[in-house]
Write a protein that holds these residues in place. Structure first.
Motif, PDB file in Angstrom:
ATOM      1  N   MET A  24       0.823  -1.213   0.000  1.00  0.00           N
ATOM      2  CA  MET A  24       0.000   0.000   0.000  1.00  0.00           C
ATOM      3  C   MET A  24       0.856   1.260   0.000  1.00  0.00           C
ATOM      4  SD  MET A  24      -3.160  -0.981   2.521  1.00  0.00           S
ATOM      5  CE  MET A  24      -3.596   0.711   2.768  1.00  0.00           C
ATOM      6  N   VAL A  25       1.905   1.280   0.796  1.00  0.00           N
ATOM      7  CA  VAL A  25       2.787   2.454   0.848  1.00  0.00           C
ATOM      8  C   VAL A  25       3.527   2.609  -0.482  1.00  0.00           C
ATOM      9  CG1 VAL A  25       4.842   3.397   1.959  1.00  0.00           C
ATOM     10  CG2 VAL A  25       3.007   2.432   3.345  1.00  0.00           C
ATOM     11  N   ARG A  26       3.972   1.510  -1.052  1.00  0.00           N
ATOM     12  CA  ARG A  26       4.707   1.576  -2.314  1.00  0.00           C
ATOM     13  C   ARG A  26       3.822   2.082  -3.453  1.00  0.00           C
ATOM     14  NH1 ARG A  26       6.814  -3.901  -4.466  1.00  0.00           N
ATOM     15  NH2 ARG A  26       5.876  -4.302  -2.470  1.00  0.00           N
ATOM     16  N   ASN A  27       2.537   1.732  -3.421  1.00  0.00           N
ATOM     17  CA  ASN A  27       1.609   2.151  -4.473  1.00  0.00           C
ATOM     18  C   ASN A  27       0.844   3.414  -4.113  1.00  0.00           C
ATOM     19  OD1 ASN A  27       2.349   0.015  -6.063  1.00  0.00           O
ATOM     20  ND2 ASN A  27       0.707  -1.298  -5.359  1.00  0.00           N
ATOM     21  N   HIS A  28       1.280   4.118  -3.085  1.00  0.00           N
ATOM     22  CA  HIS A  28       0.686   5.392  -2.674  1.00  0.00           C
ATOM     23  C   HIS A  28      -0.802   5.266  -2.371  1.00  0.00           C
ATOM     24  CE1 HIS A  28       4.484   7.174  -3.747  1.00  0.00           C
ATOM     25  NE2 HIS A  28       4.372   6.667  -4.965  1.00  0.00           N
ATOM     26  N   PHE A  29      -1.169   4.210  -1.670  1.00  0.00           N
ATOM     27  CA  PHE A  29      -2.529   3.967  -1.186  1.00  0.00           C
ATOM     28  C   PHE A  29      -3.576   3.998  -2.305  1.00  0.00           C
ATOM     29  CE2 PHE A  29      -0.091   5.467   2.414  1.00  0.00           C
ATOM     30  CZ  PHE A  29      -0.384   4.506   3.362  1.00  0.00           C
ATOM     31  N   ALA A  30      -3.246   3.386  -3.422  1.00  0.00           N
ATOM     32  CA  ALA A  30      -4.201   3.270  -4.526  1.00  0.00           C
ATOM     33  C   ALA A  30      -5.339   2.338  -4.098  1.00  0.00           C
ATOM     34  CB  ALA A  30      -3.513   2.726  -5.768  1.00  0.00           C
ATOM     35  N   TRP A  31      -6.520   2.564  -4.658  1.00  0.00           N
ATOM     36  CA  TRP A  31      -7.688   1.809  -4.204  1.00  0.00           C
ATOM     37  C   TRP A  31      -7.586   0.306  -4.444  1.00  0.00           C
ATOM     38  CZ3 TRP A  31     -10.829  -1.146  -7.165  1.00  0.00           C
ATOM     39  CH2 TRP A  31     -10.799  -0.952  -8.539  1.00  0.00           C
ATOM     40  N   PRO A  32      -6.912  -0.205  -5.490  1.00  0.00           N
ATOM     41  CA  PRO A  32      -6.817  -1.671  -5.611  1.00  0.00           C
ATOM     42  C   PRO A  32      -6.033  -2.311  -4.467  1.00  0.00           C
ATOM     43  CG  PRO A  32      -6.380  -0.657  -7.728  1.00  0.00           C
ATOM     44  CD  PRO A  32      -6.404   0.445  -6.717  1.00  0.00           C
ATOM     45  N   THR A  33      -5.015  -1.609  -3.979  1.00  0.00           N
ATOM     46  CA  THR A  33      -4.255  -2.186  -2.860  1.00  0.00           C
ATOM     47  C   THR A  33      -5.069  -2.140  -1.568  1.00  0.00           C
ATOM     48  OG1 THR A  33      -3.142  -0.075  -2.496  1.00  0.00           O
ATOM     49  CG2 THR A  33      -2.020  -1.672  -3.872  1.00  0.00           C
ATOM     50  N   VAL A  34      -5.876  -1.113  -1.409  1.00  0.00           N
ATOM     51  CA  VAL A  34      -6.755  -1.042  -0.227  1.00  0.00           C
ATOM     52  C   VAL A  34      -7.803  -2.155  -0.304  1.00  0.00           C
ATOM     53  CG1 VAL A  34      -8.401   0.393   1.019  1.00  0.00           C
ATOM     54  CG2 VAL A  34      -6.349   1.425   0.052  1.00  0.00           C
ATOM     55  N   ALA A  35      -8.304  -2.420  -1.495  1.00  0.00           N
ATOM     56  CA  ALA A  35      -9.275  -3.503  -1.677  1.00  0.00           C
ATOM     57  C   ALA A  35      -8.621  -4.855  -1.396  1.00  0.00           C
ATOM     58  CB  ALA A  35      -9.843  -3.464  -3.092  1.00  0.00           C
ATOM     59  N   ALA A  36      -7.382  -5.033  -1.807  1.00  0.00           N
ATOM     60  CA  ALA A  36      -6.674  -6.285  -1.533  1.00  0.00           C
ATOM     61  C   ALA A  36      -6.445  -6.450  -0.033  1.00  0.00           C
ATOM     62  CB  ALA A  36      -5.349  -6.309  -2.283  1.00  0.00           C
ATOM     63  N   GLU A  37      -6.140  -5.358   0.637  1.00  0.00           N
ATOM     64  CA  GLU A  37      -5.961  -5.396   2.098  1.00  0.00           C
ATOM     65  C   GLU A  37      -7.268  -5.805   2.784  1.00  0.00           C
ATOM     66  OE1 GLU A  37      -3.465  -4.620   5.495  1.00  0.00           O
ATOM     67  OE2 GLU A  37      -2.966  -4.575   3.372  1.00  0.00           O
ATOM     68  N   ALA A  38      -8.364  -5.237   2.332  1.00  0.00           N
ATOM     69  CA  ALA A  38      -9.671  -5.584   2.896  1.00  0.00           C
ATOM     70  C   ALA A  38     -10.001  -7.051   2.627  1.00  0.00           C
ATOM     71  CB  ALA A  38     -10.746  -4.673   2.311  1.00  0.00           C
ATOM     72  N   PHE A  39      -9.596  -7.556   1.482  1.00  0.00           N
ATOM     73  CA  PHE A  39      -9.830  -8.958   1.134  1.00  0.00           C
ATOM     74  C   PHE A  39      -9.186  -9.892   2.152  1.00  0.00           C
ATOM     75  CE2 PHE A  39      -8.186 -12.747  -1.098  1.00  0.00           C
ATOM     76  CZ  PHE A  39      -9.398 -13.342  -1.431  1.00  0.00           C
ATOM     77  N   TRP A  40      -7.931  -9.619   2.561  1.00  0.00           N
ATOM     78  CA  TRP A  40      -7.245 -10.466   3.532  1.00  0.00           C
ATOM     79  C   TRP A  40      -7.931 -10.408   4.886  1.00  0.00           C
ATOM     80  CZ3 TRP A  40      -4.540 -14.077   1.652  1.00  0.00           C
ATOM     81  CH2 TRP A  40      -3.774 -13.901   0.506  1.00  0.00           C
ATOM     82  N   PHE A  41      -8.393  -9.216   5.286  1.00  0.00           N
ATOM     83  CA  PHE A  41      -9.080  -9.109   6.569  1.00  0.00           C
ATOM     84  C   PHE A  41     -10.448  -9.806   6.535  1.00  0.00           C
ATOM     85  CE2 PHE A  41      -6.131  -5.551   7.491  1.00  0.00           C
ATOM     86  CZ  PHE A  41      -5.648  -6.047   8.701  1.00  0.00           C
ATOM     87  N   ILE A  42     -11.121  -9.763   5.398  1.00  0.00           N
ATOM     88  CA  ILE A  42     -12.400 -10.471   5.276  1.00  0.00           C
ATOM     89  C   ILE A  42     -12.177 -11.980   5.348  1.00  0.00           C
ATOM     90  CG2 ILE A  42     -14.270 -11.005   3.659  1.00  0.00           C
ATOM     91  CD1 ILE A  42     -14.148  -8.031   2.821  1.00  0.00           C
ATOM     92  N   LEU A  43     -11.113 -12.464   4.694  1.00  0.00           N
ATOM     93  CA  LEU A  43     -10.799 -13.894   4.793  1.00  0.00           C
ATOM     94  C   LEU A  43     -10.497 -14.297   6.232  1.00  0.00           C
ATOM     95  CD1 LEU A  43      -8.591 -14.707   1.676  1.00  0.00           C
ATOM     96  CD2 LEU A  43     -10.888 -15.508   2.171  1.00  0.00           C
ATOM     97  N   ALA A  44      -9.750 -13.472   6.952  1.00  0.00           N
ATOM     98  CA  ALA A  44      -9.442 -13.759   8.354  1.00  0.00           C
ATOM     99  C   ALA A  44     -10.722 -13.758   9.182  1.00  0.00           C
ATOM    100  CB  ALA A  44      -8.449 -12.742   8.896  1.00  0.00           C
ATOM    101  N   TRP A  45     -11.601 -12.784   8.949  1.00  0.00           N
ATOM    102  CA  TRP A  45     -12.856 -12.719   9.702  1.00  0.00           C
ATOM    103  C   TRP A  45     -13.704 -13.960   9.436  1.00  0.00           C
ATOM    104  CZ3 TRP A  45     -17.966 -12.382   7.976  1.00  0.00           C
ATOM    105  CH2 TRP A  45     -18.889 -12.172   8.978  1.00  0.00           C
ATOM    106  N   LEU A  46     -13.749 -14.409   8.189  1.00  0.00           N
ATOM    107  CA  LEU A  46     -14.514 -15.611   7.865  1.00  0.00           C
ATOM    108  C   LEU A  46     -13.945 -16.843   8.572  1.00  0.00           C
ATOM    109  CD1 LEU A  46     -15.263 -15.133   4.067  1.00  0.00           C
ATOM    110  CD2 LEU A  46     -16.906 -15.123   5.952  1.00  0.00           C
TER     111      LEU A  46
END
Length: 59
Positions: A24-46
């Motif tokens: 996320m820091v390398r890509n300057h917080f672009a929305w696809p990286t934020v979506a990928a981050e949310a994906f990992w947290f959703i998988l963990a929550w599941l």
């Protein structure tokens, strides 16, 4: 199965916190990286939700 889901959930959180923040820091917080981050947290929550829902304590 309950322990397996908990371990898998912690692995997903580790991936999100260590790898995801670097990307996320390398890509300057672009929305696809934020979506990928949310994906990992959703998988963990599941995984944690599934381990809590699982009433079978055969591990």
């Amino acid at each position: 199965m309950k322990t397996f889901l908990k371990v898998l959930g912690w692995i997903f959180i580790f991936i999100a916190l260590v790898g995801g923040t670097q990307v996320m820091v390398r890509n300057h917080f672009a929305w696809p990286t934020v979506a990928a981050e949310a994906f990992w947290f959703i998988l963990a929550w599941l995984c944690f939700w599934g381990s809590k829902r699982n009433k079978n304590n055969t591990n």
